[in-house]
Design an enzyme around this catalytic site. Structure first.
Site, PDB file in Angstrom:
ATOM      1  N   ARG A 103      -0.523  -8.460   0.980  1.00  0.00           N
ATOM      2  CA  ARG A 103      -0.611  -7.711  -0.389  1.00  0.00           C
ATOM      3  C   ARG A 103      -0.051  -8.801  -1.477  1.00  0.00           C
ATOM      4  O   ARG A 103       0.673  -9.964  -1.196  1.00  0.00           O
ATOM      5  CB  ARG A 103       0.421  -6.590  -0.371  1.00  0.00           C
ATOM      6  CG  ARG A 103       0.526  -5.880  -1.725  1.00  0.00           C
ATOM      7  CD  ARG A 103      -0.771  -4.914  -2.175  1.00  0.00           C
ATOM      8  NE  ARG A 103      -0.829  -4.035  -2.957  1.00  0.00           N
ATOM      9  CZ  ARG A 103      -1.574  -3.488  -3.639  1.00  0.00           C
ATOM     10  NH1 ARG A 103      -2.857  -4.129  -3.533  1.00  0.00           N
ATOM     11  NH2 ARG A 103      -1.515  -2.366  -4.727  1.00  0.00           N
ATOM     12  N   THR A 376     -12.438  -0.973  -3.780  1.00  0.00           N
ATOM     13  CA  THR A 376     -11.799  -1.792  -2.861  1.00  0.00           C
ATOM     14  C   THR A 376     -12.774  -1.689  -1.546  1.00  0.00           C
ATOM     15  O   THR A 376     -13.897  -1.317  -2.054  1.00  0.00           O
ATOM     16  CB  THR A 376     -10.452  -0.950  -2.310  1.00  0.00           C
ATOM     17  OG1 THR A 376      -9.415  -0.746  -3.477  1.00  0.00           O
ATOM     18  CG2 THR A 376      -9.744  -1.707  -1.187  1.00  0.00           C
ATOM     19  N   GLY A 467     -11.086   3.487  -2.352  1.00  0.00           N
ATOM     20  CA  GLY A 467     -11.205   4.538  -3.049  1.00  0.00           C
ATOM     21  C   GLY A 467      -9.977   4.923  -4.038  1.00  0.00           C
ATOM     22  O   GLY A 467      -9.404   5.995  -4.218  1.00  0.00           O
ATOM     23  N   GLY A 468      -8.989   3.893  -4.228  1.00  0.00           N
ATOM     24  CA  GLY A 468      -7.623   4.119  -4.861  1.00  0.00           C
ATOM     25  C   GLY A 468      -6.810   5.221  -4.251  1.00  0.00           C
ATOM     26  O   GLY A 468      -6.509   4.956  -3.235  1.00  0.00           O
TER      27      GLY A 468
END
Length: 571
Positions: A103, A376, A467-468
């Site tokens: 991340r 994403t 998809g958040g």
């Protein structure tokens, strides 16, 4: 029962922690692999790159590097080496599951005041566009780490397909070009971005060939020098210079300080299956585990669709409330995971659910909301030996920050928006965070990415989606569908619904509920909002009874260029 890991920073491989009476690694068939490989990704060029590397003698982890880096070339609207990823790995040789956290992190000079407008609300232009919206990328370090510690081939071999495609070019599909249209005003702000994506100052037409020599050179440095080829030397100098010239705040020290983290996955037992999923700084695994723990006290098979859906929505509501309140980067924040993942906590939450009445979110204890997005990407891999990868990659919104660092071909992410820049105020996906997810130098922003494995006595699944905030509910619903016996294609195609505590509504895909079910849910007090299809799920399943693999990609986003979910025999 849930198992919460100790949240120490780990630099070595991790063993799955299991308790007495639970499935262990020995319960997962590992004595023989399927003899074939399966890959499901968002683009056929990436899927083909994975198989190309497998044919060279690579394993699933080498294939994952090839798929990731190729997506960074051919699907830049969703991921890239200017972004980050979270990946779940399963090693067939010893049954170990490992979570790789690549991340992004906040730069040292991060200042929350920069992201706050005069009205006291988040300044979305600053937090989603341009270099100030970008966190320090994690994907290049993550790919180098995966190749070094888990792959069989050198990093250069696994990056070769992506480098070749960047040099020779490819024809972007309609989705890629449509996203340029959506983001053209932002892309036009930055000369290096406009030069790549807006040739002659216009959105290109279908049939356009995109060649990216700068990106190829950047990938070549990574291939030759590993992570140092990105975080030090010429690439790092170009990234920092371009960022600062455009008003950003990156430094060479920020790039040099970036480190991949290996963390223990979360595991949850549900209805005879073991689910292995993402730990913080993903919020997805905790939320999925919490929902499953709540649902474990109900027999959904004895209920009609309306009532089983009602209970699932209520579990989602409570899990997202906790998501907003407690979760953050485990290296910075002490989280009450023992509580959140406890079966006793789930018992208490279950007791607050009425069997036939929705609980208004404002009646739940307050937690510190834009339609859910889909910017994403995810892919799933099983190789011939039974090694597995579930990897979710992102630059956050479409084309991330919209900013390409001159001379690198790298489009930077806009992940700073995933921090709680103004606690209690929604981000671009409508999620409201507390101080646990406030930005600090070197801190990882909370993510919804939820790469997961589902292990059963007879079947295994590798699952995930973009998809958040909807990633969490998509993966949850996919897990439940797999447990119900559905195939990979049925899982990716099934209609979806989503509740995230705030806003207090149920987003519903057309066809998810029949008229009678929708009326019953509405009569219970649920507010249903129809919206266009969302998600781009990629699933691979393994039936141990027949030793057959199945791969499927989401039919909602066909590329029209080739098959992206594929099973093949490899040497």
């Amino acid at each position: 029962m849930i198992h919460a890991p100790s949240w120490r920073v780990l630099a070595t491989s991790l063993f799955l922690v299991v308790g007495a009476g639970q499935a262990t690694a020995k319960d997962v068939p590992a004595s023989r692999g399927p003899g074939q490989a399966a890959i499901a990704s968002a683009n056929f060029l990436a899927t083909n790159a994975g198989f190309e590397v497998l044919a060279k003698g690579g394993n699933a982890f080498d294939a994952a590097v090839a798929v990731s880096s190729t997506l960074a070339v051919v699907e830049q609207q969703s991921s890239g080496i200017g972004g980050g990823f979270m990946a779940l790995l399963h090693k067939a040789s010893d049954g170990r599951n490992v979570f790789i956290d690549a991340r992004e992190t906040a730069p040292k000079a991060v200042d929350m005041k920069v992201y706050v407008g005069k009205d006291g609300k988040p300044n979305r232009d600053v937090s989603t566009n341009g270099p100030l919206s970008a966190g320090i990328p994690g994907e290049p370090a993550g790919l180098a780490w995966m190749a070094e510690h888990y792959g069989k081939l050198p990093l250069s071999a696994s990056l070769a397909p992506a480098i070749r495609i960047a040099k020779e070019g490819f024809q972007p599909d309609a989705r890629f070009i449509g996203t340029i249209e959506d983001r053209k005003d932002v892309l036009a702000r930055y000369p290096a971005s406009a030069a790549i994506y807006l040739p002659d100052g216009r959105v290109p037409a279908q049939g356009w060939t995109l060649r990216q020599p700068d990106l190829a050179t950047t990938l070549e440095r990574l291939a030759v020098k590993g992570a140092d080829g990105f975080y030090k030397g010429e690439t790092a100098t170009l990234l920092v210079s371009a960022s600062r010239v455009a008003g950003g705040n990156w430094t060479a020290a920020d790039l040099e300080a970036y480190r991949v983290k290996e963390r223990e996955p979360l595991t949850v037992d549900y209805k005879g299956y073991r689910i292995v999923t993402a730990p913080p700084p993903s919020s997805g695994g905790v939320a999925i585990a919490e929902v499953l723990n709540i649902l474990s006290g109900f027999d959904l098979t004895k209920l009609d669709l309306a009532h089983s859906t009602h209970l699932t929505i209520e579990a989602m509501r409570r899990a997202f409330r906790d998501h907003n309140e407690y979760l953050g980067d485990p290296d910075f924040v002490k989280m009450p995971l023992d509580m959140l993942l406890s079966k006793y906590y789930a018992d208490g939450l279950r007791a607050t659910i009425s069997p036939d009445k929705a609980t208004p979110s404002d009646l739940l204890p307050t937690a510190m909301s834009a339609d859910p997005g889909m910017h994403t990407t995810h892919f799933s891999v099983i190789d011939a030996d039974g090694n597995m990868v579930a990897s979710t990659l992102t630059v956050n919104l479409e084309f991330g920050s919209g900013f390409v660092a001159k001379g690198t071909g790298v489009v930077l992410n806009d992940e700073m928006d995933d921090f709680a820049l103004v606690p209690g105020q929604p981000n671009a996906f409508g999620l409201r965070g507390a101080l646990a997810n406030a930005p600090e130098p070197g801190k990882r922003m909370l993510s919804s990415m939820s790469p997961s494995f589902v292990f059963g006595a007879d079947r295994t699944a590798v699952i995930g989606s973009p998809g958040g905030s909807t990633i969490i509910t998509q993966v949850l619903e996919g897990i439940l569908a797999f447990i119900d016996g559905k195939s990979a294609s049925q899982i990716t195609a099934q209609k979806r619904y989503h509740h995230q505590y705030l806003p207090d509504r149920v987003d519903v895909e057309a066809g998810a509920f029949d008229e009678a079910t929708a009326k019953t849910l509405t009569d219970m007090g649920h507010v249903l909002k129809n919206r266009s299809p969302w998600g781009f799920m990629n699933v691979v399943t393994w039936d141990h009874r027949t030793n057959a693999l199945d791969a499927a990609t989401d039919p909602r986003r066909p590329s029209g260029l080739g098959k992206v979910g594929t099973v093949k025999s490899v040497p």
